[in-house]
Design an enzyme around this catalytic site. Structure first.
Site, mmCIF file in Angstrom:
data_model
loop_
_atom_site.group_PDB
_atom_site.id
_atom_site.type_symbol
_atom_site.label_atom_id
_atom_site.label_comp_id
_atom_site.label_asym_id
_atom_site.label_seq_id
_atom_site.Cartn_x
_atom_site.Cartn_y
_atom_site.Cartn_z
ATOM 1 N N GLY A 40 -11.671 -2.911 -9.208
ATOM 2 C CA GLY A 40 -11.679 -1.677 -9.593
ATOM 3 C C GLY A 40 -10.525 -1.080 -9.795
ATOM 4 O O GLY A 40 -9.632 -1.089 -8.822
ATOM 5 N N ASN A 44 -7.891 -0.944 -6.680
ATOM 6 C CA ASN A 44 -6.875 -1.684 -6.799
ATOM 7 C C ASN A 44 -5.373 -0.941 -6.751
ATOM 8 O O ASN A 44 -4.378 -1.437 -5.827
ATOM 9 C CB ASN A 44 -6.652 -2.423 -8.230
ATOM 10 C CG ASN A 44 -7.821 -3.633 -8.364
ATOM 11 O OD1 ASN A 44 -8.442 -4.007 -7.370
ATOM 12 N ND2 ASN A 44 -8.085 -3.844 -9.661
ATOM 13 N N GLY A 224 3.605 -4.688 -21.712
ATOM 14 C CA GLY A 224 3.568 -6.232 -21.664
ATOM 15 C C GLY A 224 4.689 -6.888 -21.455
ATOM 16 O O GLY A 224 5.775 -6.677 -20.873
ATOM 17 N N ASP A 248 -2.067 -15.199 -12.847
ATOM 18 C CA ASP A 248 -3.190 -14.233 -13.146
ATOM 19 C C ASP A 248 -2.454 -12.919 -13.601
ATOM 20 O O ASP A 248 -2.130 -12.321 -12.354
ATOM 21 C CB ASP A 248 -4.107 -14.186 -12.014
ATOM 22 C CG ASP A 248 -5.407 -13.488 -12.327
ATOM 23 O OD1 ASP A 248 -5.639 -12.786 -13.284
ATOM 24 O OD2 ASP A 248 -6.174 -13.422 -11.241
ATOM 25 N N ASP A 254 -2.433 -2.340 -12.301
ATOM 26 C CA ASP A 254 -2.912 -1.411 -11.072
ATOM 27 C C ASP A 254 -1.616 -1.743 -10.303
ATOM 28 O O ASP A 254 -1.365 -0.588 -9.507
ATOM 29 C CB ASP A 254 -4.079 -2.131 -10.637
ATOM 30 C CG ASP A 254 -5.319 -2.042 -11.673
ATOM 31 O OD1 ASP A 254 -5.491 -0.765 -12.406
ATOM 32 O OD2 ASP A 254 -6.288 -2.765 -11.463
ATOM 33 N N SER A 284 2.641 -9.179 -8.675
ATOM 34 C CA SER A 284 1.056 -9.361 -8.567
ATOM 35 C C SER A 284 0.708 -10.305 -9.262
ATOM 36 O O SER A 284 -0.552 -11.145 -8.915
ATOM 37 C CB SER A 284 0.359 -7.979 -8.670
ATOM 38 O OG SER A 284 0.309 -7.774 -10.331
HETATM 39 O O1 RIB Z 1 -7.435 -3.549 -13.891
HETATM 40 C C1 RIB Z 1 -8.216 -4.700 -13.133
HETATM 41 C C2 RIB Z 1 -9.472 -4.158 -12.745
HETATM 42 O O2 RIB Z 1 -10.101 -3.667 -13.654
HETATM 43 C C3 RIB Z 1 -10.555 -5.499 -12.235
HETATM 44 O O3 RIB Z 1 -10.133 -5.237 -10.905
HETATM 45 C C4 RIB Z 1 -11.750 -5.051 -12.714
HETATM 46 O O4 RIB Z 1 -12.554 -4.536 -11.595
HETATM 47 C C5 RIB Z 1 -11.378 -3.825 -13.619
HETATM 48 O O5 RIB Z 1 -12.111 -2.748 -13.225
#
Ligand code: RIB
Length: 315
Positions: A40, A44, A224, A248, A254, A284
């Site tokens: 989320g 995050n 990016g 990843d 976030d 991250s």
């Molecule tokens: O920004 C990444 C997040 O977006 C993920 O953790 C997923 O939950 C989505 O909300």
């Protein structure tokens, strides 16, 4: 002295598969692995800021289900205060389906915020003292707009610095944007909110000028591969992307917001915070997952020094 950060936003459980490539419509791919964990955007970002050393209070909404335990177990382990978590008696805790390509480190996501789309006016009213006493309010777009706009109104009236990460992209009225102190979109979100297609740094400058014209005080655009850009209306800075071994990229934005807000909460200027966000985001992506991939303060400070050749002065 450290300023107090309040994050109002989503918690969802991330259900993540890893495989070579990403499926096209109608295609089934055989995955290499599956992981369930805390995610989320709101959560995050709060976790990233907390690990970075900020004093963060988190407001989110969970269902009364097993997925809610994923949140509370994780927060307890992290030492994050759970006392302002809201519960919905009828709706489920949100989820996100995430597919990560192990070759490109890119992802595809469908998020269903569920309980987080049902934060009521009464919920926000109950949080009013917390919001009014914050120094910084950190927000995203994974909650219902009625709750988001009410929180913005409360914070704006109380003189709280509002940092809005407008993700995932959606349009909002200009009168709401005008109350925002710092907006932190990526290039797609910047385009959605300004109408300016952002493909170059010059485009980012034009998009920033549009935000500033709408009344936003400061603009940060993550670009990016090009890096991250910031403008306070007088000065514009581009910080190039930091070279790391990406495994990843999910949650990189976030991480950026969490590191960025930590620096602001320590009294740093917009451009130092931009660097701190850049460092946190880069770290991250070197490990899998979203919230669990957020770097520690020690990692951030050390990489900051390595990248920029000067210490991130402790407050
Ligand atoms: O920004 C990444 C997040 O977006 C993920 O953790 C997923 O939950 C989505 O909300």
């Amino acid at each position: 002295m450290k300023k107090k950060v309040v994050m109002l936003g989503s918690f969802v459980v991330d259900l993540t598969t890893r495989q070579k490539g990403l499926p096209v419509p109608g295609q089934t791919l055989l995955g290499d692995s599956f992981q369930m964990g805390p995610g989320g955007k709101g959560s995050n970002q709060a976790v990233a800021a907390h690990r970075a050393g900020a004093d963060v209070t988190l407001i989110t909404k969970l269902g009364r289900d097993v997925f809610a335990n994923v949140a509370t177990d994780f927060y307890q382990k992290e030492g994050i205060d759970c006392s302002h978590i809201l519960y919905d008696e009828e709706r489920e805790t949100g989820i996100a389906l995430i597919e990560v390509d192990t070759q490109s480190a890119q992802n595809m996501i469908v998020v269903v915020p569920a309980a987080c789309m049902h934060i009521t006016d009464e919920d926000i009213e109950a949080c009013r003292p917390l919001i009014e006493q914050a120094d910084i309010l950190l927000l995203q777009f994974e909650i219902n707009f009625s709750a988001l706009f009410k929180a913005i109104d409360i914070a704006h009236a109380a003189g709280v610095t509002i940092v809005l990460n407008p993700a995932p992209a959606k349009e909002i009225p200009d009168e709401v944007l005008a109350k925002v102190d710092i907006v932190t979109p990526n290039e797609t979100e910047a385009q959605q909110l300004t109408g300016v297609k952002v493909e170059t740094v010059e485009d980012a400058k034009r998009a920033a000028a549009t935000f500033l014209h709408k009344g936003v005080k400061n603009v940060v655009i993550t670009l990016g591969a090009m890096g991250a850009f910031a403008s306070d209306g007088k000065t514009s800075v581009l910080e190039p992307r930091l070279r790391v071994n990406a495994v990843d990229t999910t949650g990189a934005g976030d991480a950026f917001n969490g590191g960025f807000v930590m620096a602001l909460a320590e009294g740093k200027d917009l451009f130092t915070a931009l660097r701190c966000g850049n460092v946190t985001g880069a770290l991250s992506v070197t490990r899998p997952g979203t919230a669990p991939s957020m770097p520690s303060r020690a990692e951030i400070l050390s990489f900051y020094q390595e990248c920029y050749g000067e210490p991130f002065a402790e407050s």
